[in-house]
Write an enzyme that holds these catalytic residues in place. Structure first.
Site, PDB file in Angstrom:
ATOM      1  N   ASN A   1       0.828  -1.204   0.000  1.00  0.00           N
ATOM      2  CA  ASN A   1       0.000   0.000   0.000  1.00  0.00           C
ATOM      3  C   ASN A   1       0.867   1.262   0.000  1.00  0.00           C
ATOM      4  OD1 ASN A   1      -2.063  -1.805   0.131  1.00  0.00           O
ATOM      5  ND2 ASN A   1      -2.477  -1.508   2.300  1.00  0.00           N
TER       6      ASN A   1
ATOM      7  N   CYS B   1      11.985  20.175  -9.897  1.00  0.00           N
ATOM      8  CA  CYS B   1      12.985  20.039  -8.848  1.00  0.00           C
ATOM      9  C   CYS B   1      13.666  21.385  -8.600  1.00  0.00           C
ATOM     10  CB  CYS B   1      14.007  19.000  -9.324  1.00  0.00           C
ATOM     11  SG  CYS B   1      15.458  18.833  -8.310  1.00  0.00           S
TER      12      CYS B   1
ATOM     13  N   HIS C   1       6.002  -0.799  -2.480  1.00  0.00           N
ATOM     14  CA  HIS C   1       5.658  -0.074  -3.706  1.00  0.00           C
ATOM     15  C   HIS C   1       5.734   1.427  -3.508  1.00  0.00           C
ATOM     16  CE1 HIS C   1       3.295  -3.862  -5.132  1.00  0.00           C
ATOM     17  NE2 HIS C   1       4.610  -4.027  -5.163  1.00  0.00           N
TER      18      HIS C   1
HETATM   19  C1  BV8 Z   1       9.031  -5.701 -11.106  1.00  0.00           C
HETATM   20  C2  BV8 Z   1       1.736   1.171  -7.815  1.00  0.00           C
HETATM   21  C3  BV8 Z   1      11.132  -6.187 -12.029  1.00  0.00           C
HETATM   22  C4  BV8 Z   1       0.775   2.057  -8.438  1.00  0.00           C
HETATM   23  C5  BV8 Z   1       1.660  -1.133  -8.194  1.00  0.00           C
HETATM   24  C6  BV8 Z   1       5.393  -8.115 -17.678  1.00  0.00           C
HETATM   25  C7  BV8 Z   1       6.093  -6.929 -17.874  1.00  0.00           C
HETATM   26  C8  BV8 Z   1       6.635  -6.202 -16.815  1.00  0.00           C
HETATM   27  C9  BV8 Z   1       6.480  -6.667 -15.514  1.00  0.00           C
HETATM   28  C10 BV8 Z   1       5.778  -7.841 -15.347  1.00  0.00           C
HETATM   29  C11 BV8 Z   1       5.244  -8.577 -16.386  1.00  0.00           C
HETATM   30  N1  BV8 Z   1       4.621  -9.669 -15.878  1.00  0.00           N
HETATM   31  C12 BV8 Z   1       4.748  -9.656 -14.541  1.00  0.00           C
HETATM   32  C13 BV8 Z   1       5.455  -8.564 -14.218  1.00  0.00           C
HETATM   33  C14 BV8 Z   1       5.825  -8.165 -12.905  1.00  0.00           C
HETATM   34  C15 BV8 Z   1       4.784  -7.175 -12.412  1.00  0.00           C
HETATM   35  C16 BV8 Z   1       3.570  -7.966 -11.996  1.00  0.00           C
HETATM   36  O1  BV8 Z   1       3.631  -8.700 -11.042  1.00  0.00           O
HETATM   37  N2  BV8 Z   1       2.469  -7.809 -12.753  1.00  0.00           N
HETATM   38  C17 BV8 Z   1       1.274  -8.569 -12.402  1.00  0.00           C
HETATM   39  C18 BV8 Z   1       0.048  -7.669 -12.474  1.00  0.00           C
HETATM   40  C19 BV8 Z   1       1.172  -9.749 -13.370  1.00  0.00           C
HETATM   41  N3  BV8 Z   1       5.434  -6.542 -11.294  1.00  0.00           N
HETATM   42  C20 BV8 Z   1       6.128  -5.434 -11.481  1.00  0.00           C
HETATM   43  O2  BV8 Z   1       6.173  -4.800 -12.519  1.00  0.00           O
HETATM   44  C21 BV8 Z   1       6.912  -4.991 -10.266  1.00  0.00           C
HETATM   45  N4  BV8 Z   1       8.263  -4.720 -10.668  1.00  0.00           N
HETATM   46  O3  BV8 Z   1       8.671  -6.845 -11.206  1.00  0.00           O
HETATM   47  O4  BV8 Z   1      10.288  -5.239 -11.469  1.00  0.00           O
HETATM   48  C22 BV8 Z   1      10.774  -6.251 -13.490  1.00  0.00           C
HETATM   49  C23 BV8 Z   1      11.051  -5.147 -14.276  1.00  0.00           C
HETATM   50  C24 BV8 Z   1      10.758  -5.219 -15.644  1.00  0.00           C
HETATM   51  C25 BV8 Z   1      10.193  -6.388 -16.192  1.00  0.00           C
HETATM   52  C26 BV8 Z   1       9.882  -7.481 -15.360  1.00  0.00           C
HETATM   53  C27 BV8 Z   1      10.172  -7.409 -14.014  1.00  0.00           C
HETATM   54  C28 BV8 Z   1       6.337  -3.713  -9.688  1.00  0.00           C
HETATM   55  C29 BV8 Z   1       5.037  -4.042  -9.016  1.00  0.00           C
HETATM   56  C30 BV8 Z   1       4.471  -2.772  -8.377  1.00  0.00           C
HETATM   57  C31 BV8 Z   1       3.516  -2.166  -9.321  1.00  0.00           C
HETATM   58  N5  BV8 Z   1       2.855  -1.058  -8.684  1.00  0.00           N
HETATM   59  N6  BV8 Z   1       1.070  -0.084  -7.721  1.00  0.00           N
HETATM   60  C32 BV8 Z   1      -0.254   2.462  -7.470  1.00  0.00           C
HETATM   61  O5  BV8 Z   1      -0.438   1.769  -6.444  1.00  0.00           O
HETATM   62  O6  BV8 Z   1      -0.854   3.485  -7.767  1.00  0.00           O
HETATM   63  S1  BV8 Z   1       0.854  -2.617  -8.114  1.00  0.00           S
HETATM   64  C33 BV8 Z   1      -0.657  -2.503  -7.390  1.00  0.00           C
HETATM   65  O7  BV8 Z   1      -1.045  -3.881  -7.130  1.00  0.00           O
HETATM   66  C34 BV8 Z   1      -0.661  -1.845  -6.023  1.00  0.00           C
HETATM   67  O8  BV8 Z   1       0.634  -1.502  -5.542  1.00  0.00           O
HETATM   68  C35 BV8 Z   1      -1.206  -2.926  -5.149  1.00  0.00           C
HETATM   69  O9  BV8 Z   1      -0.764  -2.825  -3.872  1.00  0.00           O
HETATM   70  C36 BV8 Z   1      -0.676  -4.134  -5.823  1.00  0.00           C
HETATM   71  C37 BV8 Z   1      -1.258  -5.413  -5.364  1.00  0.00           C
HETATM   72  O10 BV8 Z   1      -2.664  -5.289  -5.327  1.00  0.00           O
HETATM   73  P1  BV8 Z   1      -3.392  -5.601  -3.925  1.00  0.00           P
HETATM   74  O11 BV8 Z   1      -2.799  -4.708  -2.892  1.00  0.00           O
HETATM   75  O12 BV8 Z   1      -3.365  -7.051  -3.698  1.00  0.00           O
HETATM   76  O13 BV8 Z   1      -4.848  -5.065  -4.218  1.00  0.00           O
HETATM   77  P2  BV8 Z   1      -5.990  -5.819  -5.041  1.00  0.00           P
HETATM   78  O14 BV8 Z   1      -7.062  -4.820  -5.316  1.00  0.00           O
HETATM   79  O15 BV8 Z   1      -5.382  -6.569  -6.177  1.00  0.00           O
HETATM   80  O16 BV8 Z   1      -6.560  -6.925  -4.032  1.00  0.00           O
HETATM   81  C38 BV8 Z   1      -7.209  -6.495  -2.841  1.00  0.00           C
HETATM   82  C39 BV8 Z   1      -7.476  -7.753  -2.040  1.00  0.00           C
HETATM   83  O17 BV8 Z   1      -8.056  -7.391  -0.801  1.00  0.00           O
HETATM   84  C40 BV8 Z   1      -8.459  -8.710  -2.708  1.00  0.00           C
HETATM   85  O18 BV8 Z   1      -7.954 -10.025  -2.625  1.00  0.00           O
HETATM   86  C41 BV8 Z   1      -9.749  -8.551  -1.871  1.00  0.00           C
HETATM   87  O19 BV8 Z   1     -10.452  -9.784  -1.792  1.00  0.00           O
HETATM   88  C42 BV8 Z   1      -9.176  -8.192  -0.541  1.00  0.00           C
HETATM   89  N7  BV8 Z   1     -10.071  -7.393   0.310  1.00  0.00           N
HETATM   90  C43 BV8 Z   1     -10.900  -6.382  -0.066  1.00  0.00           C
HETATM   91  N8  BV8 Z   1     -11.495  -5.867   1.033  1.00  0.00           N
HETATM   92  C44 BV8 Z   1     -11.022  -6.546   2.102  1.00  0.00           C
HETATM   93  C45 BV8 Z   1     -10.110  -7.523   1.650  1.00  0.00           C
HETATM   94  N9  BV8 Z   1      -9.480  -8.365   2.481  1.00  0.00           N
HETATM   95  C46 BV8 Z   1      -9.735  -8.245   3.796  1.00  0.00           C
HETATM   96  N10 BV8 Z   1     -10.599  -7.338   4.314  1.00  0.00           N
HETATM   97  C47 BV8 Z   1     -11.254  -6.480   3.507  1.00  0.00           C
HETATM   98  N11 BV8 Z   1     -12.108  -5.586   4.023  1.00  0.00           N
HETATM   99 ZN    ZN Z   2      16.607  17.301  -9.673  1.00  0.00          ZN
END
Ligand code: BV8
Ligand code: ZN
Length: 251
Positions: free
Chosen positions: A111, A156, A128
């Site tokens: 988060n 900046c 993140h």
């Molecule tokens: C990386 C920032 C090395 C923005 C976020 C192809 C090309 C490039 C990369 C990739 C690729 N394939 C895979 C990747 C890697 C990629 C990735 O994993 N993609 C996924 C989608 C397939 N990861 C990356 O790019 C990471 N970097 O790997 O670098 C690299 C470099 C180049 C190439 C390859 C690798 C960077 C990842 C960070 C991205 N930034 N956000 C912003 O936030 O504005 S990700 C975004 O998703 C948020 O950060 C968020 O935190 C994150 C995860 O989501 P969740 O927090 O889980 O939220 P979500 O809504 O999904 O789920 C909520 C859950 O809560 C649900 O399960 C629900 O049931 C539950 N819930 C709801 N209410 C409740 C509850 N549970 C309990 N109580 C409740 N009340």
């Molecule tokens: Zn600067």
């Protein structure tokens, strides 16, 4: 109304936590949902309304920095009126309890909303980044923004470079020291909890397997099943704000 976990399942999780000496936790957007912060992939998720490629990638920012800045300002300023919920507070209580016993507690969060810190959590690893800070794309100079308004494209003061939110976007590597701290916590924990995350974004989603591989007992708290549910020892399905306070051992 979402079903709540059985008393047996809660008791199982409490027993696992009661004996814990090194607790590592991963949280996602779900723990902030009850505070009113939208999640990403749910029915009204952020990525349903906006394209992650356009709004949460370096390419999207380079293409249209004004639009990305406007979107982040809206999300950041909306947080000014949002408070932590009982789930955040329960984790802060757990950290204090373990610290008082000389035990270890690490909280890795995906988060960017700062609500864990606002609830009193101390040892927080923001995998993140945070929407409340910015840095220069040219010289890297970073500064705290909080809820200050930003007009147009901020520059900046040191080098005139464009400033951007201090968030890890898709395709960007996580801050090395933060990732290492979270990975080390997971692999040296005796109890690992994954809370409110859909467990689909890597490398964060890999922490639970790393903890299991290192012999930790594992607990999931989520409204619904995720890819982690079949891996963990105890999967508790229900709202984190209701479940977490019931897991924290009495001080
Ligand atoms: C990386 C920032 C090395 C923005 C976020 C192809 C090309 C490039 C990369 C990739 C690729 N394939 C895979 C990747 C890697 C990629 C990735 O994993 N993609 C996924 C989608 C397939 N990861 C990356 O790019 C990471 N970097 O790997 O670098 C690299 C470099 C180049 C190439 C390859 C690798 C960077 C990842 C960070 C991205 N930034 N956000 C912003 O936030 O504005 S990700 C975004 O998703 C948020 O950060 C968020 O935190 C994150 C995860 O989501 P969740 O927090 O889980 O939220 P979500 O809504 O999904 O789920 C909520 C859950 O809560 C649900 O399960 C629900 O049931 C539950 N819930 C709801 N209410 C409740 C509850 N549970 C309990 N109580 C409740 N009340
Ligand atoms: Zn600067």
């Amino acid at each position: 109304m979402t079903d709540l976990p059985s008393a047996t399942a809660i008791q199982q999780a409490r027993a696992i936590l009661a004996g814990a000496r090194r607790v590592a936790i991963l949280t996602g957007a779900g723990i902030s949902a009850e505070s009113g912060v939208p999640t990403y992939r749910g029915v009204s998720g952020v990525w349903k309304a906006f394209s992650a490629k356009d709004m949460a990638s370096p390419e999207g920012f380079a293409r249209d920095p004004e639009r990305v800045w406007a979107w982040h300002n809206d999300r950041r300023l909306a947080l000014a009126s949002i408070a932590p919920n009982a789930g955040h507070r329960a984790l802060a209580d757990l950290e204090r309890l373990l610290a008082d016993r000389g035990d270890r507690f690490d909280l890795a969060t995906q988060n960017i909303d700062g609500l864990h810190q606002a609830a009193g959590s101390r040892n927080v690893h923001e995998l993140h980044g945070t929407i409340l800070a910015i840095y220069c794309v040219v010289c890297g100079k970073r500064r705290w923004l909080g809820f200050d308004p930003v007009d147009g494209l901020p520059r900046c003061e040191s080098c005139g470079g464009l400033l951007r939110p201090a968030i890890v976007w898709f395709g960007e590597v996580l801050p090395r020291d933060v990732w290492l701290a979270a990975a080390n916590a997971a692999t040296s924990s005796d109890v690992f909890m994954t809370i409110g995350t859909s467990a689909v974004v890597y490398p964060a989603a890999g922490l639970v397997e790393m903890a299991i591989g290192a012999g930790a007992r594992t607990i999931e708290v989520n409204l619904e099943p995720t890819p982690a549910s079949t891996l963990v020892d105890v999967a508790l399905h229900g709202p984190a704000g209701n479940i977490l306070p019931r897991l924290v051992p009495e001080a």
